[in-house]
Motif scaffolding. Sequence first.
Motif, mmCIF file in Angstrom:
data_model
loop_
_atom_site.group_PDB
_atom_site.id
_atom_site.type_symbol
_atom_site.label_atom_id
_atom_site.label_comp_id
_atom_site.label_asym_id
_atom_site.label_seq_id
_atom_site.Cartn_x
_atom_site.Cartn_y
_atom_site.Cartn_z
ATOM 1 N N MET A 1 19.749 41.905 27.208
ATOM 2 C CA MET A 1 18.972 41.834 28.445
ATOM 3 C C MET A 1 19.912 41.621 29.626
ATOM 4 N N ILE A 2 19.718 42.406 30.680
ATOM 5 C CA ILE A 2 20.547 42.268 31.878
ATOM 6 C C ILE A 2 20.025 41.109 32.698
ATOM 7 N N THR A 3 20.889 40.275 33.197
ATOM 8 C CA THR A 3 20.499 39.166 34.062
ATOM 9 C C THR A 3 21.182 39.308 35.394
ATOM 10 N N ALA A 4 20.752 38.471 36.364
ATOM 11 C CA ALA A 4 21.308 38.550 37.710
ATOM 12 C C ALA A 4 22.684 37.933 37.808
ATOM 13 N N ARG A 5 23.227 37.455 36.696
ATOM 14 C CA ARG A 5 24.548 36.859 36.745
ATOM 15 C C ARG A 5 25.533 37.643 35.889
ATOM 16 N N ASP A 6 25.246 38.929 35.633
ATOM 17 C CA ASP A 6 26.165 39.740 34.853
ATOM 18 C C ASP A 6 27.490 39.964 35.558
ATOM 19 N N ASP A 7 27.561 39.636 36.867
ATOM 20 C CA ASP A 7 28.833 39.797 37.566
ATOM 21 C C ASP A 7 29.836 38.717 37.158
ATOM 22 N N LEU A 8 29.424 37.765 36.329
ATOM 23 C CA LEU A 8 30.348 36.750 35.816
ATOM 24 C C LEU A 8 30.952 37.173 34.470
ATOM 25 N N ARG A 9 30.784 38.429 34.123
ATOM 26 C CA ARG A 9 31.372 38.957 32.890
ATOM 27 C C ARG A 9 31.848 40.379 33.180
ATOM 28 N N ARG A 10 33.125 40.630 32.960
ATOM 29 C CA ARG A 10 33.682 41.968 33.174
ATOM 30 C C ARG A 10 34.455 42.385 31.932
ATOM 31 N N THR A 11 34.222 43.612 31.489
ATOM 32 C CA THR A 11 34.930 44.155 30.335
ATOM 33 C C THR A 11 35.719 45.375 30.770
ATOM 34 N N PHE A 12 36.993 45.416 30.379
ATOM 35 C CA PHE A 12 37.896 46.498 30.752
ATOM 36 C C PHE A 12 38.246 47.284 29.493
ATOM 37 N N ASP A 13 37.634 48.463 29.359
ATOM 38 C CA ASP A 13 37.925 49.311 28.205
ATOM 39 C C ASP A 13 39.260 50.031 28.375
ATOM 40 N N ALA A 14 39.536 50.491 29.609
ATOM 41 C CA ALA A 14 40.799 51.172 29.898
ATOM 42 C C ALA A 14 41.691 50.216 30.682
ATOM 43 N N ASP B 1 42.760 45.832 22.267
ATOM 44 C CA ASP B 1 41.550 46.596 22.555
ATOM 45 C C ASP B 1 40.923 46.113 23.866
ATOM 46 N N ALA B 2 39.676 46.481 24.115
ATOM 47 C CA ALA B 2 38.991 46.135 25.363
ATOM 48 C C ALA B 2 39.109 44.636 25.659
ATOM 49 N N VAL B 3 39.336 44.318 26.929
ATOM 50 C CA VAL B 3 39.518 42.935 27.372
ATOM 51 C C VAL B 3 38.267 42.495 28.130
ATOM 52 N N THR B 4 37.715 41.343 27.760
ATOM 53 C CA THR B 4 36.533 40.787 28.419
ATOM 54 C C THR B 4 36.919 39.489 29.123
ATOM 55 N N VAL B 5 36.522 39.388 30.402
ATOM 56 C CA VAL B 5 36.861 38.228 31.231
ATOM 57 C C VAL B 5 35.576 37.525 31.638
ATOM 58 N N THR B 6 35.506 36.225 31.419
ATOM 59 C CA THR B 6 34.411 35.370 31.873
ATOM 60 C C THR B 6 35.037 34.101 32.439
ATOM 61 N N PRO B 7 34.271 33.289 33.168
ATOM 62 C CA PRO B 7 34.855 32.047 33.686
ATOM 63 C C PRO B 7 35.467 31.202 32.570
ATOM 64 N N GLY B 8 36.750 30.906 32.704
ATOM 65 C CA GLY B 8 37.428 30.025 31.767
ATOM 66 C C GLY B 8 38.094 30.687 30.593
ATOM 67 N N ARG B 9 37.897 32.000 30.379
ATOM 68 C CA ARG B 9 38.531 32.617 29.214
ATOM 69 C C ARG B 9 38.633 34.131 29.373
ATOM 70 N N ILE B 10 39.639 34.661 28.678
ATOM 71 C CA ILE B 10 39.852 36.099 28.597
ATOM 72 C C ILE B 10 40.033 36.430 27.120
ATOM 73 N N VAL B 11 39.248 37.402 26.620
ATOM 74 C CA VAL B 11 39.133 37.628 25.182
ATOM 75 C C VAL B 11 39.372 39.109 24.870
ATOM 76 N N ALA B 12 40.029 39.371 23.741
ATOM 77 C CA ALA B 12 40.198 40.741 23.246
ATOM 78 C C ALA B 12 40.433 40.687 21.741
ATOM 79 N N TYR B 13 40.191 41.806 21.095
ATOM 80 C CA TYR B 13 40.590 41.961 19.694
ATOM 81 C C TYR B 13 41.952 42.646 19.672
ATOM 82 N N VAL B 14 42.883 42.030 18.951
ATOM 83 C CA VAL B 14 44.252 42.534 18.879
ATOM 84 C C VAL B 14 44.523 42.955 17.435
#
Length: 407
Positions: free
Chosen positions: A1-14, A56-69
Amino acid sequence: MITARDDLRRTFDALPDGTRAVSWWGQAWVAALEGPSHDAALLARGRTYADDGHVDAVTVTPGRIVAYVRGSRARPYRTELALTALAPQEWDELLEDMAADPAALAALLEREVPRALAGRLLPGAGDLVPHCSCPDPGRPPCKHAAALCYRAARLLDEDPFVLMLLRGRSERDLLDDLARRNAAHAAREQPASAPGFPGVPAREAVHRPAHLSALPPLPAPLDAPPVGAAPAYPAEPGAPDPLALDQLASDASARAHALLADGRDPIAGLSLWQDAVRLAAAQPPTSGLAASTRALYRQLAAATGRSPGDLARAVPAWRQGGLAGLLVLEEEWDPPAGPFDRAGPALAAAGHGPFRPRRNRLSSPRFQLRLSRDGLWYAYESDRDQEDWWPYGSPSPDPLTALTSHR
């Protein structure tokens, strides 16, 4: 479900090419992880993993940056770098300092980390805390975390707002907050002194009193400049701001083009206040942080008897829906039964709310929806329980779509 705070999560595929940080803040990011490590060979393997595309794709949220390596095993490892988000009071102090520092604002608009504030934004040695699902957690950072660090540095090179998100604020929230603070700073500044060159107000120059048969004479022209290159007129003491002159010329050109295209004047029927909002909204969205645009806001507000803060709030409403968006900002009315009554239950069924109704407005502690007379919903947001509503997103006949839209 999309919420009004999705701008606090960004995923970079490229991800950007390369693994060598090119900006000084990207290099500082790498140093924060490399500093505590005493295993140069392990760091070198991490850079090789990054060079070979194992991140792989990098996901950024407040306090952490996550990816599968991807390592030597078939199943990739979940790897993250944790960085403490700033507390609300820390953000408040930092944004106040940034709003008061033109150089810091200019750097941010050029998508650079302001050097004056780097100590509060960039991590120091040991501030980046690595976590990895690999079987070698006892030697932080492992090669997978190092690989993620090198790739993340390239993200920061390209977009320093990734760092702002890690520290807890999205780009949209950050720029909106800075624009509001700039409006407050502009309101406290002293108005410019009256021009020192000869002239009369345009309204007075074209007005012919009933007892006069002719208009008053125009003032004498300025003295001719000496032989040689003529000085630029805006350089004369007290002359108008050249950026304001450029803005007026651009606006006149746009109006002339509209008249030639369809025969309609885009400002016909606008009040003085509405036209001032239209002029301010014609500036690029990020220019509201520049000193020249702050001066324009101050002048337009003074000419209309309003405050720069009023103008700063009205501009996003105009960008949201033109004159109709501005009317939604300033007008309350009583809608008939029908779509308005169905909106609250529809939002609740989608997992939003509760929203309390008041005339044409539905409000929650953080968000508000306003129904226009032509049946469109306009979204507003405020700090929780502050009742300080600012427009965002795009209008829609569907309240859920309006609520979850973003600029």
